[in-house]
Design a protein around this motif. Structure first.
Motif, short mmCIF file in Angstrom:
data_model
loop_
_atom_site.label_atom_id
_atom_site.label_comp_id
_atom_site.label_asym_id
_atom_site.label_seq_id
_atom_site.Cartn_x
_atom_site.Cartn_y
_atom_site.Cartn_z
N ILE A 97 0.85 -1.16 -0.14
CA ILE A 97 0.12 0.10 -0.15
C ILE A 97 0.89 1.16 -0.08
N HIS A 98 0.55 2.23 -0.93
CA HIS A 98 1.33 3.45 -0.95
C HIS A 98 0.50 4.71 -0.68
N ALA A 99 -0.93 4.41 -0.54
CA ALA A 99 -1.88 5.45 -0.24
C ALA A 99 -3.25 4.67 0.42
N SER A 100 -3.95 5.35 1.52
CA SER A 100 -4.99 4.76 2.20
C SER A 100 -5.98 5.88 2.16
N ALA A 101 -7.22 5.51 1.73
CA ALA A 101 -8.19 6.57 1.62
C ALA A 101 -9.26 6.27 3.09
N THR A 102 -9.56 7.35 3.36
CA THR A 102 -10.60 7.36 4.67
C THR A 102 -12.26 7.45 4.32
N ASN A 103 -12.95 6.97 5.00
CA ASN A 103 -14.30 6.89 4.76
C ASN A 103 -15.26 7.11 6.01
N PHE A 104 -16.31 7.58 6.04
CA PHE A 104 -17.08 8.03 7.25
C PHE A 104 -17.45 6.56 8.07
N PHE A 105 -17.51 5.47 7.30
CA PHE A 105 -17.83 4.07 7.71
C PHE A 105 -16.66 3.65 8.67
N ASP A 106 -15.56 4.29 8.34
CA ASP A 106 -14.37 3.67 9.24
C ASP A 106 -14.73 4.24 10.66
N LEU A 107 -15.20 5.47 10.71
CA LEU A 107 -15.21 6.06 12.08
C LEU A 107 -16.28 5.25 12.80
N PHE A 140 -0.71 7.61 -6.74
CA PHE A 140 -1.55 6.60 -5.82
C PHE A 140 -2.53 7.25 -5.01
N LEU A 141 -2.17 8.52 -4.52
CA LEU A 141 -3.02 9.40 -3.56
C LEU A 141 -4.22 9.65 -4.45
N GLU A 142 -4.26 9.95 -5.80
CA GLU A 142 -5.36 10.20 -6.47
C GLU A 142 -6.44 9.05 -6.85
N ALA A 143 -5.61 7.84 -6.92
CA ALA A 143 -6.35 6.49 -7.18
C ALA A 143 -6.96 6.06 -5.89
N ALA A 144 -6.33 6.20 -4.90
CA ALA A 144 -6.77 5.47 -3.69
C ALA A 144 -8.32 5.67 -3.24
N GLY A 145 -8.78 6.93 -3.61
CA GLY A 145 -10.17 7.16 -3.14
C GLY A 145 -11.24 7.04 -4.27
N LEU A 146 -10.84 6.13 -5.43
CA LEU A 146 -11.82 6.07 -6.54
C LEU A 146 -12.81 5.05 -6.19
N MET A 147 -12.37 3.97 -5.46
CA MET A 147 -13.35 2.64 -5.58
C MET A 147 -14.55 2.69 -5.09
N VAL A 148 -14.92 3.76 -4.15
CA VAL A 148 -16.47 3.64 -3.59
C VAL A 148 -17.08 4.90 -4.29
N THR A 149 -16.47 6.08 -4.27
CA THR A 149 -17.17 7.32 -4.73
C THR A 149 -17.53 7.31 -6.20
N ALA A 150 -16.57 7.10 -6.89
CA ALA A 150 -16.75 7.23 -8.65
C ALA A 150 -18.01 6.24 -9.05
N PRO A 151 -17.94 5.05 -8.76
CA PRO A 151 -18.83 4.30 -9.29
C PRO A 151 -20.18 4.69 -8.56
N THR A 152 -20.14 4.89 -7.45
CA THR A 152 -21.46 5.18 -6.75
C THR A 152 -22.06 6.35 -7.35
N SER A 153 -21.66 7.36 -7.84
CA SER A 153 -21.97 8.63 -8.27
C SER A 153 -22.36 8.22 -9.69
N TYR A 154 -21.53 7.41 -10.32
CA TYR A 154 -21.81 7.30 -11.69
C TYR A 154 -23.08 6.40 -12.02
N ALA A 155 -23.34 5.46 -11.31
CA ALA A 155 -24.58 4.44 -11.42
C ALA A 155 -25.64 5.14 -10.98
N ALA A 156 -25.64 5.91 -9.99
CA ALA A 156 -26.65 6.74 -9.37
C ALA A 156 -27.21 7.90 -10.53
#
Length: 336
Positions: free
Chosen positions: A35-45, A116-132
């Motif tokens: 891992i070179h970058a880790s993204a944060t999420n509200f559900f982590d809290l 890596f920083l830019e890509a780390a946060g893509l997995m959840v936000t991008a497809p959620t918004s696109y599909a929606a």
């Protein structure tokens, strides 16, 4: 390896500590990722407090989104999709660490030219918004789209996607800085949803004051949004970041012929797996066209796993915008 391991539930992110734990051993169908970058999420809290819908058995390593380099491929796959050394991003439990195991379906290639920083946060936000917006709401050129919490991770993704399809975007946020960010990512108008009368301001921006065609709601603002939704409009419900699940005034839904649309991307892997590849193909095309960029929070840099507590704290207090991502040093430099 180094990781943030949860041995018992904590009161808040400030109680998280970095420890040394054994390196993960991938199963026969899993990759091992540095891992070179880790993204944060509200559900982590929620998860570190023991209040999330999915709680791994203690002890476990926190975090779910990452980007990094493939260290090893699945032994059960003679022709794996990724090879050793490939740059990937993805989601898997245990992302707040220097290594993680992940299955092939939860990994994607880092787009060319992306960090890596830019890509780390893509997995959840991008497809959620696109599909929606695209598949659930059918956004099209000329639509007026109201995006709540537009400076957040899913919000900035939604702004870019709506603009890519030719929509007029009205973005709501709660501070001057967040207005600036929303406009930087393409929003046509910004509205402070903390001010009285904001729904009337939204209506004034639409043709003949008729209201917006689509509402994108990750906050839990269906009731007030009904006041500024056009007849026959659509409200896409993404989540309840405000913390409360609304009781909706269904008489307004009826009288205005409004469609309430639910959207949770996580269910697609089970209920509509064929959509996942289609959505990502569409998203990568937008990236290639320069219509979608990373949404990393850049006002402050977080370097090292030791800063994850601070990063999560700021996220929880709504002091950030976009995706809050932490750089994870490996102790060695990848040549790739």
């Amino acid at each position: 390896m180094r990781a943030i391991q949860v041995k018992e539930y904590v009161k808040g992110p400030e109680d998280l500590t970095v420890t040394t734990v054994p390196d993960p051993i991938p199963s026969s169908d899993s990759y091992l990722i540095a891992i070179h970058a880790s993204a944060t999420n509200f559900f982590d809290l929620l998860q570190i407090r023991g209040k999330y819908q999915y709680q791994p058995p203690l002890p476990w390593i926190s975090g779910a989104e990452f980007a990094g380099v493939v260290l090893s491929t699945p032994s059960a796959k003679p022709n794996p999709k990724f090879k050793t050394g490939d740059r990937v991003f993805g989601s898997s439990q245990g992302a707040y660490a220097t290594q993680v195991c992940a299955r092939e379906e939860s990994l994607m290639p880092v787009p060319p030219g992306w960090s890596f920083l830019e890509a780390a946060g893509l997995m959840v936000t991008a497809p959620t918004s696109y599909a929606a917006l695209v598949y659930r709401a059918g956004v099209k050129k000329g639509d007026y789209v109201l995006i709540h919490a537009a400076a957040g991770g899913v919000g900035l993704a939604a702004v870019q996607i709506a603009k890519a399809f030719g929509a007029i975007v009205i973005a709501t946020a709660g501070s001057k800085r967040k207005f600036e960010v929303a406009r930087d990512f393409g929003a046509d108008y910004t509205i402070d949803y903390n001010k009285d009368g904001w729904t009337e301001e939204v209506k004034k921006l639409t043709p003949k004051g008729s209201g917006v065609d689509i509402v994108y709601d990750p906050v839990g603002m269906v009731n007030p949004s009904l006041k500024c939704t056009a007849w026959g409009g659509k409200i896409v419900i993404i989540g309840f970041a405000a913390g409360n699940i609304e009781k909706v005034a269904m008489n307004r839904v009826l009288l205005k012929n409004v469609s309430l649309i639910g959207m949770t991307w996580g269910s697609y892997s089970k209920e509509a797996p064929e959509m996942i590849e289609r959505v990502w193909e569409d998203l990568f095309q937008l990236v290639k066209q320069g219509k979608f960029k990373g949404t990393v929070y850049t006002d402050l840099e977080f370097h090292g796993l030791e800063t994850l507590g601070e990063a999560l704290g700021m996220l929880g207090r709504r002091e950030t915008w976009g995706k809050v991502v932490v750089r994870v040093p490996q102790g060695w430099e990848s040549k790739l």
